[in-house]
Scaffold this active site. Sequence first.
Site, PDB file in Angstrom:
ATOM      1  N   TYR A   1       9.391  -8.074  -6.136  1.00 17.88           N
ATOM      2  CA  TYR A   1       9.930  -6.769  -6.504  1.00 17.88           C
ATOM      3  C   TYR A   1       8.912  -6.009  -7.366  1.00 17.88           C
ATOM      4  CZ  TYR A   1      12.642  -3.244  -8.974  1.00 17.88           C
ATOM      5  OH  TYR A   1      13.072  -2.068  -9.527  1.00 17.88           O
TER       6      TYR A   1
ATOM      7  N   SER B   1      12.321   3.768 -18.446  1.00 18.65           N
ATOM      8  CA  SER B   1      12.798   4.303 -17.176  1.00 18.65           C
ATOM      9  C   SER B   1      14.301   4.567 -17.211  1.00 18.65           C
ATOM     10  CB  SER B   1      12.490   3.302 -16.056  1.00 18.65           C
ATOM     11  OG  SER B   1      13.146   3.647 -14.854  1.00 18.65           O
TER      12      SER B   1
ATOM     13  N   GLN C   1      11.558   8.522 -19.029  1.00 22.51           N
ATOM     14  CA  GLN C   1      11.364   8.957 -17.649  1.00 22.51           C
ATOM     15  C   GLN C   1      12.724   9.273 -17.045  1.00 22.51           C
ATOM     16  OE1 GLN C   1      12.147   6.494 -14.955  1.00 22.51           O
ATOM     17  NE2 GLN C   1      11.731   7.953 -13.319  1.00 22.51           N
TER      18      GLN C   1
ATOM     19  N   TYR D   1      15.178  10.554 -13.913  1.00 24.15           N
ATOM     20  CA  TYR D   1      15.519  10.896 -12.536  1.00 24.15           C
ATOM     21  C   TYR D   1      16.666  11.902 -12.563  1.00 24.15           C
ATOM     22  CZ  TYR D   1      12.968   6.791 -10.718  1.00 24.15           C
ATOM     23  OH  TYR D   1      12.006   5.870 -10.381  1.00 24.15           O
TER      24      TYR D   1
ATOM     25  N   THR E   1      10.658  13.101 -13.226  1.00 20.68           N
ATOM     26  CA  THR E   1      10.054  12.433 -12.075  1.00 20.68           C
ATOM     27  C   THR E   1      10.519  13.055 -10.776  1.00 20.68           C
ATOM     28  OG1 THR E   1       9.868  10.385 -13.325  1.00 20.68           O
ATOM     29  CG2 THR E   1       9.757  10.203 -10.935  1.00 20.68           C
TER      30      THR E   1
ATOM     31  N   ARG F   1      10.983  -0.733   0.857  1.00 22.18           N
ATOM     32  CA  ARG F   1      10.295  -1.863   0.220  1.00 22.18           C
ATOM     33  C   ARG F   1      10.631  -3.144   0.985  1.00 22.18           C
ATOM     34  NH1 ARG F   1      11.523   0.368  -5.933  1.00 22.18           N
ATOM     35  NH2 ARG F   1      10.828   2.489  -5.453  1.00 22.18           N
TER      36      ARG F   1
ATOM     37  N   HIS G   1       3.901   6.782  -7.431  1.00 22.41           N
ATOM     38  CA  HIS G   1       4.940   5.819  -7.790  1.00 22.41           C
ATOM     39  C   HIS G   1       4.464   4.383  -7.550  1.00 22.41           C
ATOM     40  CE1 HIS G   1       9.267   6.198  -8.982  1.00 22.41           C
ATOM     41  NE2 HIS G   1       9.244   4.896  -8.728  1.00 22.41           N
TER      42      HIS G   1
ATOM     43  N   ARG H   1       5.131   2.775  -4.175  1.00 22.46           N
ATOM     44  CA  ARG H   1       6.449   2.222  -3.877  1.00 22.46           C
ATOM     45  C   ARG H   1       7.381   3.201  -3.170  1.00 22.46           C
ATOM     46  NH1 ARG H   1       7.427  -2.388  -6.951  1.00 22.46           N
ATOM     47  NH2 ARG H   1       9.620  -1.975  -7.351  1.00 22.46           N
TER      48      ARG H   1
ATOM     49  N   THR I   1      -1.258   4.312 -11.046  1.00 23.45           N
ATOM     50  CA  THR I   1      -1.339   3.617  -9.763  1.00 23.45           C
ATOM     51  C   THR I   1      -2.716   2.977  -9.548  1.00 23.45           C
ATOM     52  OG1 THR I   1       0.261   5.166  -8.771  1.00 23.45           O
ATOM     53  CG2 THR I   1      -0.963   3.737  -7.265  1.00 23.45           C
TER      54      THR I   1
ATOM     55  N   ILE J   1      -4.376   0.786 -11.492  1.00 26.45           N
ATOM     56  CA  ILE J   1      -5.208   0.427 -12.649  1.00 26.45           C
ATOM     57  C   ILE J   1      -5.029  -1.049 -12.982  1.00 26.45           C
ATOM     58  CG2 ILE J   1      -5.549   0.808 -15.121  1.00 26.45           C
ATOM     59  CD1 ILE J   1      -4.804   3.752 -14.610  1.00 26.45           C
ATOM     60  N   MET J   2      -6.125  -1.797 -12.911  1.00 25.08           N
ATOM     61  CA  MET J   2      -6.084  -3.236 -13.172  1.00 25.08           C
ATOM     62  C   MET J   2      -7.162  -3.697 -14.141  1.00 25.08           C
ATOM     63  SD  MET J   2      -3.583  -4.819 -11.528  1.00 25.08           S
ATOM     64  CE  MET J   2      -4.080  -6.501 -11.124  1.00 25.08           C
TER      65      MET J   2
ATOM     66  N   ARG K   1       2.299  -2.228 -13.257  1.00 25.89           N
ATOM     67  CA  ARG K   1       2.240  -3.633 -12.866  1.00 25.89           C
ATOM     68  C   ARG K   1       1.422  -4.468 -13.850  1.00 25.89           C
ATOM     69  NH1 ARG K   1       1.999  -0.912  -7.974  1.00 25.89           N
ATOM     70  NH2 ARG K   1       3.577  -1.503  -6.408  1.00 25.89           N
TER      71      ARG K   1
END
Length: 436
Positions: free
Chosen positions: A54, A136, A158, A160, A186, A195, A300, A303, A332, A334-335, A355
């Site tokens: 998920y 969120s 955030q 909705y 958002t 998904r 997003h 996703r 989105t 970025i690691m 993530r």
Amino acid sequence: MVTRQFPKPSEIFDLLHFKPIDLNGRRRRLNSALTIWDLRRIAARRTPRAAFDYTDGAAEDEISLRRARQAFRDIELHPSVLHPATDVDTSCEIFGGSSALPFGIAPTGFTRLMQTEGEVAGAGAAGAAGIPFTLSTLGTTSIEDVKAANPNGRNWFQLYVMRDREISYELTRRAAKAGFDTLFFTVDTPVAGQRLRDKRNGFSIPPQISLGTVINAIPRPWWWWDFLTTPELEFASLSSTGGTVGELLDSAMDPTISFDDLDVIREMWPGKLVIKGVQNVEDAKNLVAAGVDGIVLSNHGGRQLDRAPVPFQLLPDVVKAVGDRTEIGVDTGIMSGADVVAAIAKGANFTLIGRAYLYGLMAGGRQGVDRTIQILRDEIIRTMKLLGVSSLDELNPGHVTQLRRLTRDEREAYGAQAAASELKAKAEREAAGAKK
């Protein structure tokens, strides 16, 4: 000629330095993680498959997510030599306040699913590090509890827009009352993305215990112990649960969201109003013209719409169009700290990690989130020193080149050319050998 001698025991013992064994398993595990990818591997081992997928997964074929990460891999950094940067300042001003680092924690839904400390761990770690935390609408910790976990830090919310508008309005009022200073309106989720990992895993909210989940739980008893001995897992801001995430989103979200809704929320919200989910230049221009305080380029996390634009690649065009009139965030893919530095160099004012934060949470709760922030901080500072810059303001587009990847036709042509060259060289070598 090398002169050898019989080793002296005293010299051998001088070379032996054993590192003390850390009996704290969590600390030992987290200290072994040197990158966000390391945290991801630990998280995958410690979290049931449905919960990990998920977090880790994206929409449909997950092309958007792969492209976003690849975009950061395909950059080349250009350092300035003989330009000392001994003392590096990583702080910045964003959306009316300060941040000790050029990134904050992005809003993530159902966070206590990943690890029971959930948003409390994220908010507490963000506060300790001096960076913003974003809650969120689909969070599993209330607005008030996040404020209690991060009482003196920057909290963002955030939002909705729901079919039942009063739910959204009440959340807006509660966030303002709790002292949240920025609202992320958002706009990229009129309906849920497809998904596929969730569907294939039979993932639902709340998680259902089946034969498959029992088998998957056997090597991960700690996760299930936390799940079964802590308060029921549910959305803090929504009363309805049951079904897949997609079904819940489709039942709650309103695809008719428009600029009229933006106007209503702007009237209600006393702080900074930022639009999250911008994916083209024209929308960025229109939103800035409408008077918003900032935008976040985001698909997003891949996703929602697969094959959506990659925010990092969109960044230069948006900066050129509106960068002098608003503040721009990007998320989105970025690691690493180098990814953050590249985004700032390309004109972003700020970045958000989703993530990467959740991998740390799954790997070790609050301490894992602290480790995520520490890894990224160290990578940012080291990258800036190697580039020869002492502050974020010194970063500019000249520090980064986006390398163009070869198309399939180009790769095939290059391979054919290389093969032909090798055959020609081989023939020449054989001809030369025959003459001898």
